[in-house]
Design a protein around this motif. Structure first.
Motif, PDB file in Angstrom:
ATOM      1  N   ARG A 115     -34.558  27.224 -14.023  1.00 16.80           N
ATOM      2  CA  ARG A 115     -33.675  28.122 -13.111  1.00 16.80           C
ATOM      3  C   ARG A 115     -32.050  27.869 -13.392  1.00 16.80           C
ATOM      4  O   ARG A 115     -31.727  26.765 -13.825  1.00 16.80           O
ATOM      5  CB  ARG A 115     -34.041  27.944 -11.440  1.00 16.80           C
ATOM      6  N   VAL A 116     -31.378  29.099 -13.363  1.00 16.98           N
ATOM      7  CA  VAL A 116     -29.916  28.939 -13.446  1.00 16.98           C
ATOM      8  C   VAL A 116     -29.491  28.197 -12.229  1.00 16.98           C
ATOM      9  O   VAL A 116     -29.281  28.706 -11.177  1.00 16.98           O
ATOM     10  CB  VAL A 116     -29.414  30.368 -13.804  1.00 16.98           C
ATOM     11  N   ILE A 117     -28.527  27.334 -12.151  1.00 20.97           N
ATOM     12  CA  ILE A 117     -27.855  26.629 -11.447  1.00 20.97           C
ATOM     13  C   ILE A 117     -26.395  26.920 -11.145  1.00 20.97           C
ATOM     14  O   ILE A 117     -25.694  26.569 -10.360  1.00 20.97           O
ATOM     15  CB  ILE A 117     -28.264  25.129 -11.129  1.00 20.97           C
ATOM     16  N   SER A 118     -25.939  27.535 -12.376  1.00 23.86           N
ATOM     17  CA  SER A 118     -24.415  27.461 -12.338  1.00 23.86           C
ATOM     18  C   SER A 118     -24.295  28.294 -13.745  1.00 23.86           C
ATOM     19  O   SER A 118     -24.744  28.222 -14.915  1.00 23.86           O
ATOM     20  CB  SER A 118     -23.516  26.119 -12.628  1.00 23.86           C
ATOM     21  N   VAL A 119     -23.153  29.309 -13.421  1.00 19.16           N
ATOM     22  CA  VAL A 119     -22.779  30.146 -14.573  1.00 19.16           C
ATOM     23  C   VAL A 119     -21.153  30.104 -14.109  1.00 19.16           C
ATOM     24  O   VAL A 119     -20.527  30.877 -13.562  1.00 19.16           O
ATOM     25  CB  VAL A 119     -23.001  31.735 -14.480  1.00 19.16           C
TER      26      VAL A 119
ATOM     27  N   ASP B 198     -12.947  26.832 -28.592  1.00 19.75           N
ATOM     28  CA  ASP B 198     -13.321  28.348 -28.959  1.00 19.75           C
ATOM     29  C   ASP B 198     -14.122  29.674 -27.930  1.00 19.75           C
ATOM     30  O   ASP B 198     -14.091  30.648 -28.519  1.00 19.75           O
ATOM     31  CB  ASP B 198     -14.443  28.300 -29.965  1.00 19.75           C
ATOM     32  N   ASN B 199     -14.062  29.167 -26.598  1.00 19.72           N
ATOM     33  CA  ASN B 199     -14.706  30.154 -25.860  1.00 19.72           C
ATOM     34  C   ASN B 199     -13.988  30.196 -24.452  1.00 19.72           C
ATOM     35  O   ASN B 199     -14.770  30.371 -23.528  1.00 19.72           O
ATOM     36  CB  ASN B 199     -16.376  29.629 -25.682  1.00 19.72           C
ATOM     37  N   ILE B 200     -12.773  30.125 -24.359  1.00 16.58           N
ATOM     38  CA  ILE B 200     -11.999  30.281 -23.256  1.00 16.58           C
ATOM     39  C   ILE B 200     -12.179  31.715 -22.670  1.00 16.58           C
ATOM     40  O   ILE B 200     -11.906  32.484 -23.581  1.00 16.58           O
ATOM     41  CB  ILE B 200     -10.681  29.813 -23.591  1.00 16.58           C
ATOM     42  N   GLY B 201     -12.414  31.728 -21.529  1.00 18.90           N
ATOM     43  CA  GLY B 201     -12.653  33.083 -20.852  1.00 18.90           C
ATOM     44  C   GLY B 201     -14.336  33.672 -21.038  1.00 18.90           C
ATOM     45  O   GLY B 201     -14.739  34.368 -20.212  1.00 18.90           O
ATOM     46  N   ASN B 202     -15.187  32.885 -21.741  1.00 22.37           N
ATOM     47  CA  ASN B 202     -16.362  33.058 -21.643  1.00 22.37           C
ATOM     48  C   ASN B 202     -17.186  32.261 -20.788  1.00 22.37           C
ATOM     49  O   ASN B 202     -16.966  31.092 -20.692  1.00 22.37           O
ATOM     50  CB  ASN B 202     -17.125  32.896 -22.937  1.00 22.37           C
ATOM     51  N   PRO B 203     -18.357  32.645 -20.578  1.00 21.76           N
ATOM     52  CA  PRO B 203     -19.157  31.865 -19.631  1.00 21.76           C
ATOM     53  C   PRO B 203     -19.991  30.775 -20.239  1.00 21.76           C
ATOM     54  O   PRO B 203     -20.491  31.004 -21.361  1.00 21.76           O
ATOM     55  CB  PRO B 203     -19.983  32.905 -18.840  1.00 21.76           C
ATOM     56  N   MET B 204     -20.391  29.791 -19.437  1.00 24.14           N
ATOM     57  CA  MET B 204     -21.476  28.777 -19.805  1.00 24.14           C
ATOM     58  C   MET B 204     -22.210  28.624 -18.845  1.00 24.14           C
ATOM     59  O   MET B 204     -22.034  28.722 -17.492  1.00 24.14           O
ATOM     60  CB  MET B 204     -20.612  27.458 -20.138  1.00 24.14           C
ATOM     61  N   VAL B 205     -23.389  28.613 -19.126  1.00 22.66           N
ATOM     62  CA  VAL B 205     -24.788  28.726 -18.397  1.00 22.66           C
ATOM     63  C   VAL B 205     -25.313  27.336 -18.136  1.00 22.66           C
ATOM     64  O   VAL B 205     -25.573  26.746 -19.221  1.00 22.66           O
ATOM     65  CB  VAL B 205     -25.826  29.789 -18.639  1.00 22.66           C
ATOM     66  N   THR B 206     -25.710  26.808 -16.989  1.00 21.12           N
ATOM     67  CA  THR B 206     -26.286  25.661 -16.884  1.00 21.12           C
ATOM     68  C   THR B 206     -27.879  25.931 -16.291  1.00 21.12           C
ATOM     69  O   THR B 206     -27.880  26.415 -15.418  1.00 21.12           O
ATOM     70  CB  THR B 206     -25.572  24.621 -15.750  1.00 21.12           C
TER      71      THR B 206
ATOM     72  N   ASP C 181     -29.468  21.392 -19.441  1.00 20.49           N
ATOM     73  CA  ASP C 181     -29.217  22.068 -20.676  1.00 20.49           C
ATOM     74  C   ASP C 181     -27.993  23.203 -20.260  1.00 20.49           C
ATOM     75  O   ASP C 181     -28.151  23.873 -19.258  1.00 20.49           O
ATOM     76  CB  ASP C 181     -30.348  22.792 -21.410  1.00 20.49           C
ATOM     77  N   PHE C 182     -27.122  23.012 -21.071  1.00 24.21           N
ATOM     78  CA  PHE C 182     -25.893  23.945 -21.104  1.00 24.21           C
ATOM     79  C   PHE C 182     -25.939  24.866 -22.230  1.00 24.21           C
ATOM     80  O   PHE C 182     -25.815  24.437 -23.462  1.00 24.21           O
ATOM     81  CB  PHE C 182     -24.492  22.989 -21.050  1.00 24.21           C
ATOM     82  N   TYR C 183     -25.953  26.161 -22.057  1.00 21.97           N
ATOM     83  CA  TYR C 183     -26.078  27.168 -22.978  1.00 21.97           C
ATOM     84  C   TYR C 183     -24.835  27.988 -23.024  1.00 21.97           C
ATOM     85  O   TYR C 183     -24.128  28.375 -21.928  1.00 21.97           O
ATOM     86  CB  TYR C 183     -27.367  27.955 -22.779  1.00 21.97           C
ATOM     87  N   GLU C 184     -24.641  28.863 -24.225  1.00 17.70           N
ATOM     88  CA  GLU C 184     -23.399  29.940 -24.113  1.00 17.70           C
ATOM     89  C   GLU C 184     -24.392  31.282 -24.015  1.00 17.70           C
ATOM     90  O   GLU C 184     -25.500  31.166 -24.434  1.00 17.70           O
ATOM     91  CB  GLU C 184     -22.797  29.763 -25.444  1.00 17.70           C
ATOM     92  N   MET C 185     -23.574  32.179 -23.616  1.00 22.36           N
ATOM     93  CA  MET C 185     -24.271  33.560 -23.503  1.00 22.36           C
ATOM     94  C   MET C 185     -24.380  34.022 -24.674  1.00 22.36           C
ATOM     95  O   MET C 185     -23.691  33.588 -25.877  1.00 22.36           O
ATOM     96  CB  MET C 185     -23.341  34.331 -22.632  1.00 22.36           C
TER      97      MET C 185
END
Length: 629
Positions: free
Chosen positions: A403-407, A377-385, A308-312
């Motif tokens: 578990r988080v595998i990528s930020v 719409d979220n350039i510069g913001n993180p995305m969490v996998t 799953d891919f989430y926004e902060m």
């Protein structure tokens, strides 16, 4: 004496027989040769060049492993060796150590038939688990856990709608729990009766002046989640639950999705003769014939993985989820993902410029659109996998581990192609890519039974089955030849052709697997084919006793016996089709062989035998005239 020939009207029948027998006969030949053991070498990265043939041959020769053939394909190299399963496993270990982590070495087989038959696309009959050895898995699909996950998602949706409507003071929580962290097992221990009454529901609480606005919340929720029902329980409370019909439909979808996903994973493993089917209400039976590395199959098939891919989440986000990454940082993400693994169309493992393992993803149209809009719409913001999987703890309870595998910080607008980095090893990247290609499982699965059948036992079963078939066939041929003489010769010819056609048809059809009960079906088919000829020949004898000529007796015999033969075979076919539809494993193998055997015995016992009799009968008539003279 004038030489007799077949009439022109039977020429097309003779051509049909010749063409059919030649095609099916050629397909039956590779079965006589069987298979050789082989190793499949492929790169962890799809762009990784394959080792050269000479390099592979040198590694095998260093370990005194005899190589019959090395075939370089587009995706892998196949090394055909001369040796048993023990030699094959030894060769696999040596190749793994020589080639390193950049390559995968899998166990397989290769047809031992002549090359010209292989080039025609002909291969041996696929053998079932009991004949070739392999692994049997029985998996349990946890539909109760899937229901809990679905209800938790409904709670998150309700909280989001309440937030969107600005209804402060309105709340929702899982029914029968004091807070959202109480597990189903805890509720069962405290009060089983209360848990049964409230299980699968959401408690909705609101203020007195908000009663009129609850309907708008429920309407929005029902548009997002069809099947949700609303029941008022008090002045300021109500319950939300999925209807019984919705739950039943959801369970059917879960099982269908699990079957599809597991079949996809098995195809990714390169196993083409596997049997995957539903067993009972919530179990799935998987047979993997010829598998010599059960641990690899168990690792892939038994994995319940999702991505799953989430926004902060910001400070005001309701229902935010918390995770901790490998560096110990606490991350809060939005309650709903941007998109999930179901939107992944393709996945391949690879390496970045620094040589670190990664997975390249390709999204479908919906996922690509969501990713494009979010990244814009979220350039510069993180995305969490987030990578999630289920496993059992020491108390045999199913636990979800995320578990988080990528930020990753979004640098520019993305489309339907991007990469996941930060993976532990090339093997981890390869396994993740395989799981994502085959699809994630919405419901956790548990391996409740695992059984390994050695290839030596399978070989013994094959030898015993062939011996039984040979004895039955031999006795039948001798009896028919002695009892019916020249007509018996016709019956024996059609019987042998029937067996050849049946073996060729089983090798030709892609989903047909020969099992030990299937060999019993072959023996039964021999008896049924002979029964067809006996009915016809006995009817011919009756007609001869009535004083009819040989010509007329033969024609009448075939014509009058056909209805009886058809009735008998149709009723047997109905039984075989029922077994084929509801049976599994050995039962299905028997039903498949029996069904195909009925078709071939009808073809050879009636069609072929009739034409052969028509060709031979002028000679019978001439012989009788000479005797009368």
């Amino acid at each position: 004496m004038r030489k007799t020939t077949a009439k022109p009207k039977h020429t097309w029948q003779i051509l049909v027989i010749i063409i059919t027998v030649v095609i099916l006969g050629l397909n039956a030949i590779p079965t006589l040769y069987g298979n050789n053991n082989a190793l499949l070498v492929s790169g962890v990265n799809s762009t990784q060049p394959l080792p050269s043939i000479q390099q592979l041959r040198d590694v095998m020769l260093q370990q005194n492993i005899q190589v019959k053939q090395i075939i370089n394909g587009d995706a892998d190299s196949k090394i055909v060796i001369d040796g048993d399963d023990e030699a094959l496993v030894h060769a696999q270990q040596q190749l793994k150590s020589e080639l390193g982590d950049d390559y995968q070495v899998r166990l397989g087989n290769q047809s031992a038939a002549p090359k010209w038959l292989q080039e025609l696309g002909m291969s041996p009959i696929k053998l079932g688990l009991d004949l070739s050895g392999g692994v049997l898995f029985v998996l349990e699909v946890d539909t109760d856990r899937a229901d809990q996950e679905r209800l938790a998602n409904a709670k998150d949706e309700t909280l989001q709608i309440i937030h969107d409507h600005g209804l402060r003071g309105m709340s929702v929580k899982m029914a029968g729990t004091e807070n959202n962290l109480v597990s189903k097992a805890d509720v069962t221990t405290k009060n089983p009766v209360a848990q049964t009454e409230t299980e699968g529901k959401l408690d909705l609480h609101f203020l007195s002046h908000q009663a009129a606005k609850v309907k708008a919340v429920v309407t929005d929720l029902q548009q997002r989640l069809p099947g949700i029902t609303y029941s008022k329980t008090g002045e300021r409370s109500a319950t939300l639950a999925f209807s019984e019909q919705s739950i039943t439909t959801f369970h059917h979808e879960i099982m269908a999705q699990a079957l599809t996903t597991l079949r996809g994973r098995i195809e990714e493993l390169g196993i083409t003769e596997a049997v995957t089917q539903r067993q009972g209400q919530s179990r799935i039976r998987i047979e993997l014939p010829g598998v010599k590395d059960p641990e690899q199959a168990k690792r892939i098939i038994g994995a319940t993985a999702s991505l799953d891919f989430y926004e902060m989440a910001n400070s005001g986000t309701m229902g935010a989820k918390s995770f901790t990454d490998e560096d110990g940082r606490h991350l809060r993400v939005a309650p709903k993902p941007i998109f999930t693994g179901s939107n992944i169309e393709n996945a391949n493992s690879g390496r970045d410029e620094m040589g670190i393992a990664l997975v390249n993803l390709t999204l479908d149209g919906i996922g690509g659109k969501k990713m494009s809009e979010f990244s814009r719409d979220n350039i510069g913001n993180p995305m969490v996998t987030i990578f999630s999987e289920y496993h059992k703890n020491s108390a045999d309870e199913m636990i979800k581990n995320s578990r988080v595998i990528s930020v990753a910080t979004i640098q520019s607008q993305l489309g339907n192609r991007f990469s996941i980095t930060g993976l532990d090893s090339p093997q981890a990247a390869s396994d993740l890519a395989l799981l994502l290609r085959a699809g994630s499982l919405d419901a956790p699965i548990t391996i409740v039974q695992q059984r390994t059948i050695q290839a030596s036992l399978g070989k013994e079963n094959v030898n015993n089955g062939i011996m039984a078939l040979a004895i039955g066939l031999g006795i039948t041929l001798v009896f028919m030849g002695l009892w019916y003489r020249k007509l018996g010769l016709i019956a024996n010819t059609s019987l042998v052709l029937n067996l050849v056609c049946l073996l060729g048809l089983m090798a030709l059809l892609p989903n047909v697997v020969l099992t030990l009960p299937g060999i019993a079906g072959l023996v039964l088919t021999v008896g049924m084919a002979v029964d067809t000829n006996v009915l016809i020949f006995e009817r011919i004898k009756e007609e001869r006793k009535r004083g009819r000529s040989n010509f007329l007796a033969i024609e009448t015999g075939y014509k009058e016996a056909f209805a009886t033969i058809l009735d008998a075979n149709v009723t047997t076919m109905i039984t075989a089709l029922i077994l084929l539809s509801i049976g599994y494993g050995p039962v299905k193998g028997f039903a498949m062989t029996l069904s195909l055997g009925i078709l071939t015995s009808m073809f050879t016992g009636v069609f072929v035998a009739h034409v052969l009799t028509y060709i031979v009968k002028p000679q019978i008539a001439v012989k009788q005239k000479e005797l009368k003279a």
